[in-house]
Write a protein that holds these residues in place. Structure first.
Motif, PDB file in Angstrom:
ATOM      1  N   VAL A  90      61.411  35.379 -25.482  1.00 51.34           N
ATOM      2  CA  VAL A  90      62.592  35.429 -24.613  1.00 51.34           C
ATOM      3  C   VAL A  90      62.659  36.757 -23.867  1.00 51.34           C
ATOM      4  O   VAL A  90      63.009  36.803 -22.682  1.00 51.34           O
ATOM      5  N   ALA A  91      62.272  37.842 -24.530  1.00 51.17           N
ATOM      6  CA  ALA A  91      62.306  39.158 -23.880  1.00 51.17           C
ATOM      7  C   ALA A  91      61.323  39.192 -22.707  1.00 51.17           C
ATOM      8  O   ALA A  91      61.653  39.704 -21.621  1.00 51.17           O
ATOM      9  N   LEU A  92      60.134  38.642 -22.905  1.00 52.88           N
ATOM     10  CA  LEU A  92      59.154  38.619 -21.809  1.00 52.88           C
ATOM     11  C   LEU A  92      59.679  37.767 -20.653  1.00 52.88           C
ATOM     12  O   LEU A  92      59.535  38.119 -19.483  1.00 52.88           O
ATOM     13  N   LEU A  93      60.320  36.660 -21.022  1.00 47.33           N
ATOM     14  CA  LEU A  93      60.915  35.792 -20.010  1.00 47.33           C
ATOM     15  C   LEU A  93      61.964  36.557 -19.195  1.00 47.33           C
ATOM     16  O   LEU A  93      62.008  36.464 -17.962  1.00 47.33           O
ATOM     17  N   GLN A  94      62.788  37.318 -19.900  1.00 45.60           N
ATOM     18  CA  GLN A  94      63.845  38.080 -19.229  1.00 45.60           C
ATOM     19  C   GLN A  94      63.248  39.084 -18.239  1.00 45.60           C
ATOM     20  O   GLN A  94      63.724  39.230 -17.119  1.00 45.60           O
ATOM     21  N   VAL A  95      62.218  39.796 -18.675  1.00 48.10           N
ATOM     22  CA  VAL A  95      61.649  40.851 -17.836  1.00 48.10           C
ATOM     23  C   VAL A  95      60.916  40.242 -16.639  1.00 48.10           C
ATOM     24  O   VAL A  95      61.130  40.658 -15.494  1.00 48.10           O
ATOM     25  N   PHE A  96      60.091  39.245 -16.894  1.00 50.47           N
ATOM     26  CA  PHE A  96      59.281  38.716 -15.798  1.00 50.47           C
ATOM     27  C   PHE A  96      60.094  37.838 -14.849  1.00 50.47           C
ATOM     28  O   PHE A  96      59.637  37.508 -13.761  1.00 50.47           O
ATOM     29  N   ARG A  97      61.297  37.465 -15.249  1.00 57.05           N
ATOM     30  CA  ARG A  97      62.124  36.648 -14.363  1.00 57.05           C
ATOM     31  C   ARG A  97      62.957  37.509 -13.411  1.00 57.05           C
ATOM     32  O   ARG A  97      63.458  37.019 -12.416  1.00 57.05           O
ATOM     33  N   ARG A  98      63.132  38.779 -13.746  1.00 61.26           N
ATOM     34  CA  ARG A  98      63.887  39.676 -12.858  1.00 61.26           C
ATOM     35  C   ARG A  98      63.008  40.102 -11.696  1.00 61.26           C
ATOM     36  O   ARG A  98      62.014  40.816 -11.902  1.00 61.26           O
TER      37      ARG A  98
END
Lengths: 296, 322
Positions: free
Chosen positions: A28-36
């Motif tokens: 989820v953290a990777l998702l958060q970063v790469f989605r910004r």
């Protein structure tokens, strides 16, 4: 909105260990970063730097330039694929350049990854499930480590693979396997130190501006201060104030390559300082991560 | 096996006593946990869930020790926190899937189940929207979905209608009611909104200044008020009401045209209701003692214990709990 007529269906299954749940926190953290989208400016810098090195290696190895010309071109990029004794490891130099990108990215993403959990009171969401704060902390540390690795260790290893691929035999990989080990060792030090520092800082400061200011102070002002104090007193131990240098020295300590005796002398102290700082940060982090935050 | 069995539970924050020697037993069903702000409701809920360790006492929920079996307990309990408690940038379905993952469900099951429960709570069409775009009502539904994802036996809902407009509140209550009736799950509803409890709950725990002052089946706790009755009639009501008033009965008409709540004077004999009805060509169709509603019950039991403080945790800076 009306109630949906969908029926409720039960679920039966076996729940797995909470340690496996830490991987979900990483995902989820990777998702958060790469989605910004705004973070892609910084990530793009890292990718650009990596591609530059990739193209240089490709061009030099395929153009069959004379050895001297190759060496000169590598020096322009600060890169040496197979360092002679006493020569700086080019892959580590690449990772150090990437670290600047990592530092900027973490300064901005710390608030999103960790600070928001405190700011939006989301800790009960995590800690009321089957995980406890150990799993939460490990999950967040792994998440930051994954980001650090994706921008430093993984591209460095890819460059190592690329260079070996463009040589006529597997001899390069066989003869220089120590380089890959040293890349992994330095990467591990970067991951451990940066993740513990940014997660702790974000847990306390929470918002982007204070985190970015404190984070950049740590990694820019301390370098200047160390340099100034060393100049003023001619004492190399002041260099230990510089966290980048400390991490590099500990990385070198892991694979035993030192260019100068002076560095060797202070490397053990650098390890002690980093271990001490990380230990203090972990204690502070454990104290901060609570499901219930009572203020009044 | 009792649903909840708590014995002599205490929890302090510094020198402030948030829960004092709390003991109660509850059976399967829907339980309302009510009290004024600062009475200790949320603290009790967090102790029940193992988020806070009690300083003294203990107990079991669904047979799991709240001190030592917290992981097993959380696998069987779903918790909906009062705060927004969302994770930014995620989409609805990802948020609920994360909740399932954190409960320890296999990821594929968690994802499939997230779609099911989001459909169930009425967010099927919004599941691919980012959480920042959700309204307050939808965030509450989303949190309920996250609490339901692993199909728990017991749901702990902390202020589920908090911050909702009347329509949203009604809709949320309908959803919880539907959930209770369709699945038969036990629910502990923590709120200070008494009508919500009155509508949904069969059992009640009343907290006041950190102590439990009433716990048990709501029907058993309600007092029949001796000289108050609800009456209903058929026929010309105006004359009947006038006759009752002339006889000294206080009549409060309600929205229903042929019903009223009445309070009889001293020395009143209930046969007079029938006699006056006959005189006015009416038929008495209903005569039952007026039971106090939850609001009156709440005020009665809290007044017996003295006035409520503005907060059980007086203005003092407290550090973190457990």
């Amino acid at each position: 909105m009306g109630i949906n007529n969908a029926h409720y269906y039960g679920w039966q299954g076996k729940l797995h260990s909470p340690w496996i749940s830490t991987l979900s926190i990483v995902r989820v953290a990777l998702l958060q970063v790469f989605r910004r989208k705004s973070y892609w400016v910084v990530i793009g810098l890292g990718v650009f730097q990596f591609l530059s090195f990739w193209i240089v290696i490709y061009a030099i190895t395929q153009a069959r330039l004379p050895a001297n010309a190759q060496r000169d071109l590598y020096e322009v990029f600060g890169f040496s694929p197979s360092p002679e004794p006493g020569e700086e490891n080019g892959y580590i130099a690449f990772m150090q350049q990437q670290s600047v990108v990592v530092m900027i990215l973490l300064a901005f993403s710390g608030s999103l990854l960790v600070g928001s959990d405190f700011r939006m009171k989301s800790l009960p969401f995590y800690l009321s499930r089957r995980i406890d704060r150990r799993h939460y902390i490990v999950g967040k540390l792994l998440a930051v480590s994954a980001i650090v690795s994706l921008l430093t260790t993984v591209p460095a290893l890819l460059l190592f693979l690329e260079y070996g691929m463009f040589t006529p035999s597997v001899g390069y990989w066989r003869e220089n396997w120590g380089i890959a080990v040293s890349v992994l060792a330095y990467g591990a030090v970067l991951c451990a130190v940066l993740s513990i520092l940014i997660v702790t800082l974000s847990a306390y400061l929470q918002r982007v501006a204070p985190i970015a200011i404190t984070w950049s102070s740590l990694f820019v002002l301390l370098i200047r201060l160390a340099s100034y104090l060393q100049d003023a007193t001619d004492n190399n131990y002041w260099y230990l104030l510089d966290p980048w240098r400390d991490m590099r020295l500990v990385g070198k300590l892991c694979f035993g390559v030192f260019l100068e005796q002076e560095e060797h002398d202070i490397a053990a102290w650098a390890a002690v300082i980093l271990a001490g700082v990380c230990a203090v940060c972990l204690v502070l982090l454990v104290r901060r991560v609570r499901a219930v935050d009572i203020v009044e | 096996m009792h649903l909840v069995d708590i014995q002599n539970l205490s929890r302090n924050y510094g020198h402030v006593r948030a829960l004092v020697d709390v003991s109660f037993t509850l059976e399967q069903g829907t339980i309302g946990l009510v009290g004024n702000n600062g009475a200790g409701k949320s603290t009790l809920l967090k102790v029940l869930l193992g988020l806070l360790k009690p300083d003294a006492g203990g107990g079991t929920i669904l047979g799991c020790d709240i001190r030592h079996a917290t992981r097993e307990l959380r696998g069987r309990v779903g918790y909906m926190p009062e705060t927004a408690a969302t994770v930014p940038v995620l989409k609805g379905v990802e948020f609920v899937t994360l909740a399932g993952d954190l409960y320890g469900m296999p990821h594929r099951d968690a994802r499939r189940r997230a779609h099911e429960v989001l459909n169930y709570v009425g967010l099927g069409e919004l599941r691919y929207r980012r959480l920042e775009e959700y309204s307050t009502g939808n965030v509450q539904r989303l949190k309920l979905a996250a609490a339901l994802v692993h199909d728990p036996q017991l749901l702990l809902l902390d202020e589920p209608t908090n911050g909702l407009d009347p329509e949203g509140r009604q809709s949320m209550l309908d959803l919880i009611h539907d959930l209770i009736t369709e699945t038969g799950k036990s629910v502990i509803l923590c709120t200070h909104l008494l009508p919500d409890v009155e509508r949904l709950c069969q059992q009640i725990v009343v907290l006041h200044r950190g102590t439990v002052i009433r716990a048990g089946a709501m029907a058993a706790l309600r007092h029949a008020v001796g000289n108050r009755f609800e009456i209903g009639w058929q026929g010309p009501g105006e004359g009947y009401v006038a006759a009752l008033r002339a006889a000294g009965v206080e009549v409060s008409l309600n929205s229903h045209p042929d019903r009223a709540t009445v309070q009889t004077p001293a020395g009143w004999n209930n046969s007079q209701f029938f006699a006056l009805a006959r005189e006015r060509d009416c038929v008495l169709t209903q005569l039952k003692p007026d039971e106090e509603d939850l609001e009156r019950l709440f005020f009665r039991v809290t007044e017996e214990k003295g006035p409520a403080p503005t907060s059980a945790l007086p203005g003092e800076e407290l550090k973190h709990g457990h």
